[in-house]
Write an enzyme that holds these catalytic residues in place. Structure first.
Site, PDB file in Angstrom:
ATOM      1  N   ASP A  74       0.858  -1.190   0.000  1.00 46.53           N
ATOM      2  CA  ASP A  74       0.000   0.000   0.000  1.00 46.53           C
ATOM      3  C   ASP A  74       0.892   1.238   0.000  1.00 46.53           C
ATOM      4  O   ASP A  74       1.667   1.446   0.947  1.00 46.53           O
ATOM      5  CB  ASP A  74      -0.890   0.035   1.252  1.00 46.53           C
ATOM      6  CG  ASP A  74      -1.961  -1.062   1.263  1.00 46.53           C
ATOM      7  OD1 ASP A  74      -1.709  -2.143   0.704  1.00 46.53           O
ATOM      8  OD2 ASP A  74      -3.028  -0.830   1.854  1.00 46.53           O
ATOM      9  N   LYS A  84      -7.246   3.360  -2.951  1.00 53.12           N
ATOM     10  CA  LYS A  84      -7.600   3.378  -1.526  1.00 53.12           C
ATOM     11  C   LYS A  84      -7.804   4.826  -1.106  1.00 53.12           C
ATOM     12  O   LYS A  84      -7.082   5.722  -1.561  1.00 53.12           O
ATOM     13  CB  LYS A  84      -6.466   2.704  -0.752  1.00 53.12           C
ATOM     14  CG  LYS A  84      -6.548   2.723   0.762  1.00 53.12           C
ATOM     15  CD  LYS A  84      -5.357   1.948   1.336  1.00 53.12           C
ATOM     16  CE  LYS A  84      -5.196   2.169   2.823  1.00 53.12           C
ATOM     17  NZ  LYS A  84      -4.004   1.474   3.368  1.00 53.12           N
ATOM     18  N   LYS A 139     -10.628   0.239  -1.858  1.00 51.41           N
ATOM     19  CA  LYS A 139     -10.421   0.062  -0.416  1.00 51.41           C
ATOM     20  C   LYS A 139     -10.651   1.376   0.323  1.00 51.41           C
ATOM     21  O   LYS A 139      -9.831   2.282   0.243  1.00 51.41           O
ATOM     22  CB  LYS A 139      -9.005  -0.447  -0.137  1.00 51.41           C
ATOM     23  CG  LYS A 139      -8.680  -0.610   1.363  1.00 51.41           C
ATOM     24  CD  LYS A 139      -7.274  -1.146   1.568  1.00 51.41           C
ATOM     25  CE  LYS A 139      -6.875  -1.116   3.034  1.00 51.41           C
ATOM     26  NZ  LYS A 139      -5.500  -1.632   3.259  1.00 51.41           N
TER      27      LYS A 139
END
Length: 304
Positions: free
Chosen positions: A150, A213, A249
Site C-alpha cells: 500500500d 484506496k 479500499k
C-alpha cells in the site's frame, strides 16, 4: 524549428489525454446529494448477517502505531491464527497490514489460510522521501514476505500539476511489485474536491494501481462516502474504457458496522456484484473487526 517547438509545448501531455477521456468536472454538492440518496434507498437492505460475514472477510486488519513492536505484532498475528480455531464456520480477515519492518514477524507467525500480508510502503504516510528510499523500502517489504503493498501518491506533486512526477513514481513502484498487488492511497481528505479525487483516481489506475484506496488514516478527513462514490465511479468508467478491473479500499475512520455497510452499498450499487469479493474490495481498519464479529455472533466479542 521554433514554430515546431511551440506546437510541441502546446500539445497536451499523455496524462491530460488520459484524463480527457473522463468527466472530471464534478460538483461536490451534487455528489453529496447522490450519495445521500443512494444510502437512504439501499443501505438498510444490506444490513444482513450474510453481508456482515462478507465484510469481515474483506478486512485488512491493520496495526500502524509508533508503539508497534515485534512482540505486539506477533500477538496481533496470533489472534488471526486463533480465529480459525474458534470460528471454523466463518471466513477470516483478508489480510494483516503492518509497517514493512514487521512483515517478517507476520510471515513467521501467520498460520491462518487465505490471509495475506500487506505492508504500507513508499514513505508512508506522507510519501515525502527520496524515490530511492521508496523503491528500497518496497523491495525489502516484498523480500520480507509482503503479498501486497500500500503506497501513497505524492499529493504535493498532484496538487501542483506535476502529474508526470506522480505517475512515474507509481509506475516505478508497480514495476517493483510485479504480480503482487499494489494499492494506491489517494489521501482524499487532502485533495480538496470531488474533481481532484476523480483525477487522482484515474491517474493512479492509468499508472498501474491494482487497487485505489481512500486514505492513510493519518490525515483528516479520512474515508468518506462521497470520496468512495467518486472513486467507484472512476473505477467503473476506467473498466469500461480499458476492461481492467481495479479494486477499491476505503480506510481511515471506519468505526461502526454501519460505516462498513455504507461502503458495501456504494460498491454494490456503483460497481455491481463483480466487485463483491475480497480480490477487489477491502476495508482498512483495526477497530471494526471486533464490532462486526460481535454483530455476527450476537454477543460482544473482543478477539482482536
Amino acid at each position: 524549428m521554433e514554430e515546431e517547438n511551440k506546437e510541441n509545448l502546446n500539445q497536451p501531455s499523455k496524462y491530460e489525454v488520459a484524463l480527457g477521456k473522463y468527466n472530471t468536472d464534478l460538483k461536490d454538492d451534487e455528489i453529496a446529494s447522490k450519495v445521500s440518496h443512494l444510502i437512504e434507498k439501499h443501505a438498510d437492505e444490506n444490513n444482513t448477517p450474510e453481508v456482515k460475514k462478507f465484510l469481515f472477510n474483506c478486512i485488512d486488519l491493520t496495526t500502524l502505531k509508533c508503539t508497534d513492536s515485534e512482540t505486539s505484532v506477533m500477538e496481533f498475528t496470533e489472534k488471526v491464527n486463533d480465529f480459525d480455531d474458534k470460528y471454523p464456520d466463518l471466513k477470516n480477515v483478508a489480510a494483516i497490514c503492518v509497517y514493512p519492518n514487521m512483515a517478517e514477524i507476520v510471515n513467521d507467525t501467520l498460520e491462518a489460510d487465505h490471509v495475506k500480508i500487506a505492508c504500507v510502503s513508499g514513505g508512508f504516510p506522507s510519501s515525502q522521501t527520496f524515490m530511492e528510499v521508496k523503491v528500497a523500502e518496497t523491495a525489502m517489504a516484498l523480500h520480507a514476505g509482503a503479498d501486497e503493498i500500500d503506497i501513497v501518491i505524492s499529493v504535493g506533486k498532484f496538487l501542483s500539476g506535476d502529474y508526470e512526477g506522480m505517475c512515474d513514481e507509481i509506475q516505478e513502484l508497480k514495476d517493483i511489485c510485479g504480480e503482487k498487488h499494489m494499492k494506491v492511497i489517494l489521501e482524499t481528505g487532502a485533495l480538496g474536491s470531488a474533481s481532484n479525487i476523480k483525477k487522482a483516481a484515474i491517474l493512479a489506475m492509468y499508472s498501474g494501481a491494482d487497487f485505489i484506496k481512500t486514505s492513510t488514516g493519518k490525515e483528516q478527513p479520512a474515508a468518506t462516502p462521497e470520496a468512495a462514490y467518486v472513486m467507484c465511479q472512476a473505477i467503473k468508467e476506467y473498466y469500461l474504457e480499458t476492461e481492467r478491473k481495479v479494486g477499491f479500499k476505503p480506510a481511515g475512520g471506519l468505526n461502526t458496522v454501519h460505516d462498513a455497510i455504507v461502503y458495501y452499498t456504494i460498491v454494490k450499487e456503483v460497481l455491481g456484484k463483480d466487485w463483491l469479493n475480497n480480490d477487489l474490495f477491502r476495508l482498512g481498519t483495526s477497530r471494526l473487526a471486533n464490532k462486526l464479529l460481535s454483530d455476527i455472533l450476537g454477543e460482544e466479542t473482543k478477539l482482536f
